[in-house]
Design a protein around this motif. Structure first.
Motif, PDB file in Angstrom:
ATOM      1  N   PRO A 137       4.555   0.252  15.146  1.00 53.77           N
ATOM      2  CA  PRO A 137       3.767   1.300  14.480  1.00 53.77           C
ATOM      3  C   PRO A 137       2.364   0.952  14.261  1.00 53.77           C
ATOM      4  N   PRO A 138       1.440   1.758  14.415  1.00 53.32           N
ATOM      5  CA  PRO A 138       0.080   1.815  14.409  1.00 53.32           C
ATOM      6  C   PRO A 138      -0.607   1.186  13.341  1.00 53.32           C
ATOM      7  N   GLU A 139       0.086   0.662  12.324  1.00 55.52           N
ATOM      8  CA  GLU A 139      -0.423  -0.278  11.137  1.00 55.52           C
ATOM      9  C   GLU A 139      -0.656  -1.525  11.645  1.00 55.52           C
ATOM     10  N   GLU A 140      -0.276  -2.127  12.698  1.00 55.16           N
ATOM     11  CA  GLU A 140      -0.567  -3.521  13.078  1.00 55.16           C
ATOM     12  C   GLU A 140      -1.786  -3.822  13.281  1.00 55.16           C
ATOM     13  N   ALA A 141      -2.286  -4.792  13.217  1.00 59.64           N
ATOM     14  CA  ALA A 141      -3.766  -5.391  13.060  1.00 59.64           C
ATOM     15  C   ALA A 141      -3.658  -6.174  14.426  1.00 59.64           C
ATOM     16  N   ARG A 142      -4.654  -5.974  15.211  1.00 60.33           N
ATOM     17  CA  ARG A 142      -4.878  -6.981  16.461  1.00 60.33           C
ATOM     18  C   ARG A 142      -6.317  -7.571  16.691  1.00 60.33           C
ATOM     19  N   PRO A 143      -6.738  -8.056  15.564  1.00 60.18           N
ATOM     20  CA  PRO A 143      -8.319  -8.356  15.616  1.00 60.18           C
ATOM     21  C   PRO A 143      -8.403  -9.058  16.780  1.00 60.18           C
ATOM     22  N   ARG A 144      -9.960  -8.947  17.220  1.00 60.00           N
ATOM     23  CA  ARG A 144     -10.618  -9.405  18.293  1.00 60.00           C
ATOM     24  C   ARG A 144     -11.848 -10.290  18.005  1.00 60.00           C
ATOM     25  N   VAL A 387       2.810   7.597  -0.894  1.00 59.18           N
ATOM     26  CA  VAL A 387       2.986   7.930   0.500  1.00 59.18           C
ATOM     27  C   VAL A 387       1.888   8.923   0.739  1.00 59.18           C
ATOM     28  N   ASP A 388       1.602   9.886  -0.207  1.00 58.07           N
ATOM     29  CA  ASP A 388       0.571  10.884  -0.005  1.00 58.07           C
ATOM     30  C   ASP A 388      -0.932  10.094   0.419  1.00 58.07           C
ATOM     31  N   LEU A 389      -1.221   8.973  -0.268  1.00 60.17           N
ATOM     32  CA  LEU A 389      -2.538   8.288  -0.315  1.00 60.17           C
ATOM     33  C   LEU A 389      -2.614   7.467   0.989  1.00 60.17           C
ATOM     34  N   VAL A 390      -1.484   6.642   1.415  1.00 62.65           N
ATOM     35  CA  VAL A 390      -1.676   5.907   2.601  1.00 62.65           C
ATOM     36  C   VAL A 390      -0.636   6.205   3.764  1.00 62.65           C
ATOM     37  N   GLY A 391       0.318   7.010   3.583  1.00 60.43           N
ATOM     38  CA  GLY A 391       1.215   7.319   4.533  1.00 60.43           C
ATOM     39  C   GLY A 391       2.497   6.357   4.319  1.00 60.43           C
ATOM     40  N   PRO A 392       3.673   6.922   4.909  1.00 63.23           N
ATOM     41  CA  PRO A 392       5.021   6.316   4.622  1.00 63.23           C
ATOM     42  C   PRO A 392       4.975   4.916   5.193  1.00 63.23           C
ATOM     43  N   ARG A 393       4.306   4.593   6.502  1.00 62.91           N
ATOM     44  CA  ARG A 393       4.756   3.398   6.978  1.00 62.91           C
ATOM     45  C   ARG A 393       3.740   2.438   6.275  1.00 62.91           C
ATOM     46  N   ARG A 394       2.562   2.528   5.929  1.00 61.50           N
ATOM     47  CA  ARG A 394       1.762   1.522   5.154  1.00 61.50           C
ATOM     48  C   ARG A 394       2.462   1.316   3.755  1.00 61.50           C
ATOM     49  N   ALA A 395       2.817   2.219   3.098  1.00 64.87           N
ATOM     50  CA  ALA A 395       3.607   2.195   1.880  1.00 64.87           C
ATOM     51  C   ALA A 395       4.714   1.011   2.079  1.00 64.87           C
ATOM     52  N   ARG A 396       5.503   1.573   3.307  1.00 59.72           N
ATOM     53  CA  ARG A 396       6.674   0.402   3.388  1.00 59.72           C
ATOM     54  C   ARG A 396       6.135  -0.787   3.559  1.00 59.72           C
ATOM     55  N   VAL A 397       5.196  -1.006   4.224  1.00 56.74           N
ATOM     56  CA  VAL A 397       4.496  -2.335   4.526  1.00 56.74           C
ATOM     57  C   VAL A 397       4.059  -3.168   3.337  1.00 56.74           C
ATOM     58  N   TRP A 398       3.622  -2.300   2.269  1.00 62.53           N
ATOM     59  CA  TRP A 398       3.259  -2.940   1.040  1.00 62.53           C
ATOM     60  C   TRP A 398       4.609  -3.447   0.316  1.00 62.53           C
ATOM     61  N   ARG A 399       5.702  -2.427   0.295  1.00 62.70           N
ATOM     62  CA  ARG A 399       6.710  -2.842  -0.558  1.00 62.70           C
ATOM     63  C   ARG A 399       7.691  -4.000   0.135  1.00 62.70           C
ATOM     64  N   LEU A 400       7.700  -3.925   1.530  1.00 65.17           N
ATOM     65  CA  LEU A 400       8.386  -5.324   2.095  1.00 65.17           C
ATOM     66  C   LEU A 400       7.428  -6.594   1.932  1.00 65.17           C
TER      67      LEU A 400
END
Length: 442
Positions: A137-144, A387-400
């Motif tokens: 999922p594109p919500e993953e962070a890969r800092p440099r 979900v309207d604000l941040v999308g379903p995937r990010r909302a699921r990140v926060w719930r988990l």
């Protein structure tokens, strides 16, 4: 349709595990459930309707697509399971907390045990789920860049905090406070419990002893602690954050509270603080982002800003022995990249090495479990809006993430401590009260 039982289940499986289904999924479901669920009484349901588990389950874990297994096979353990959940390949009906308890040992077994993975791979082959997984999922962070450099810290802080103030308002409620509340009365609302926490911090710092004290709030978030200290204790407050969205919202909240003459909010890194004097410093939910290699520098920087008899309170999540949030974990990829939890003993040592005499340590572990459960309830109540604000995937990140953290505080794997230190004057006078009665608060 048929009922399949195992007379000699794999190690960790539920004895005589009933499976309802047909075709290859039915035969594969028992070893798969044994690997993923062990002896925990929850139900597993596959994408073809096959299910395994007790009839009186507290929750059902649904594998909605073969991609769920592909993700787990290619990233065994926590990260693969988390990717499947975030992407929507795995869902939970019922008690999410119980599902997390069920999957935690499975994630550990898949990551470190050679016995569990072959059973999962064999089940995946029988289910036609072998193959390359979809992209993460594109919500993953890969800092440099160099870990904990100012640029990289700004990037990872933005990843977590700059997701939208409206979303945080849904989750946190009107207090807009993103740290452990203090439920002095179990019947307290979340808003009142956050005010109780802020009041305890103010009194530990001695702000009630003399109006007009100068307070530095490091990692000030949306300004709630600064506003509380100015409103209730007439403190002159400087709040610093490196999140632009927090900075802008905090300034607006200060203006709306008519406290602009007492509260200054800066977009500033703590490493750029120098040449000023404060009577007290609060660091609430900040040092987790600093990292153990830099914690000595952190406390040295802050203690150098304190006037004689000035106090420093550090409020932070901790774990026994400390734990570095790894890049192959759910928390490291989706929630707090580069985060690190210190052992409370290391925090005490670092504060004292920086010249702060530690005078009090208090755990609020159970309070954080309650806080997180209220945040999860807020998110679930306003799910469609979130979900309207941040999308379903990010909302699921926060719930988990919030539900898993609540489980961690429930079982003691996580803790949160307030550590209070003071910089004595040249004669050794600390100005501290003789007992805790001086900061007792309802």
């Amino acid at each position: 349709m048929r009922d399949i039982t195992t007379e000699s289940p794999p190690s960790g499986a539920v004895s005589r595990c009933a499976v309802v289904g047909h075709g290859p999924a039915a035969e594969a479901a028992v070893p798969l459930a044994a690997t993923l669920l062990g002896a925990v009484p929850v139900r597993l349901e596959l994408w073809d309707g096959t299910s395994v588990g007790p009839d009186d389950e507290s929750c059902t874990i649904r594998l909605r697509s073969p991609d769920a297994l592909r993700r787990v096979l290619w990233s065994p353990g926590e990260l693969g399971i988390a990717r499947a959940f975030v992407a929507g390949d795995v869902d939970v009906d019922g008690d999410l907390y119980e599902a997390i308890r069920a999957l935690r040992p499975a994630a550990a077994n898949l990551r470190s045990g050679w016995r569990a993975l072959p059973r999962t791979a064999a089940a995946a082959r029988r289910l036609g789920a072998v193959g390359r997984p979809p992209a993460p999922p594109p919500e993953e962070a890969r800092p440099r860049g160099r870990r904990h450099s100012t640029a990289r810290d700004a990037e990872v802080v933005g990843h977590h905090y700059d997701v939208g103030n409206d979303f945080y308002r849904l989750v946190l409620g009107p207090s807009m406070t993103y740290s452990c509340a203090r439920f002095a009365d179990p019947a307290m609302s979340l808003n009142d419990a956050q005010a109780s926490k802020h009041d305890l911090v103010c009194r530990k710092l001695g702000l009630h002893e003399r109006p007009g004290m100068r307070l530095l709030d490091v990692g000030c978030g949306w300004g709630s602690m600064a506003i509380h200290a100015a409103r209730h204790y007439s403190a002159d407050v400087v709040g610093v954050t490196i999140s632009r969205e927090q900075h802008d919202a905090a300034r607006r909240r200060v203006e709306e509270a008519d406290l602009a003459d007492r509260v200054e909010i800066r977009l500033q890194d703590y490493r750029d603080l120098r040449g000023e004097r404060f009577d007290a410093i609060s660091s609430i939910g900040m040092s987790e982002h600093v990292g153990k290699p830099r914690i000595a520098e952190y406390f040295s920087t802050l203690s150098a800003l304190l006037a004689p008899s000035g106090r420093l309170l550090n409020h932070a999540i901790s774990s026994v022995g400390g734990s570095k949030i790894g890049s192959r974990t759910f928390m490291g990829r989706y929630v707090f990249p580069d985060g690190e939890l210190l052992d409370v003993g290391d925090t005490v040592n670092a504060m004292q090495a920086a010249g702060c005499e530690v005078r009090d340590v208090e755990s609020l572990r159970e309070h954080y479990a309650l806080t997180l459960r209220q945040w999860v309830a807020n998110l679930e109540e306003h799910w469609d809006e979130a979900v309207d604000l941040v999308g379903p995937r990010r909302a699921r990140v926060w719930r988990l993430y919030m539900a898993a953290s609540a489980v961690g505080f429930d079982d003691g794997g996580l803790n949160v401590h307030q550590v209070l230190g003071v910089v004595a004057d040249a004669d050794g006078a600390s100005g501290m009260p003789r007992t805790r009665d001086g900061w007792a608060t309802a």
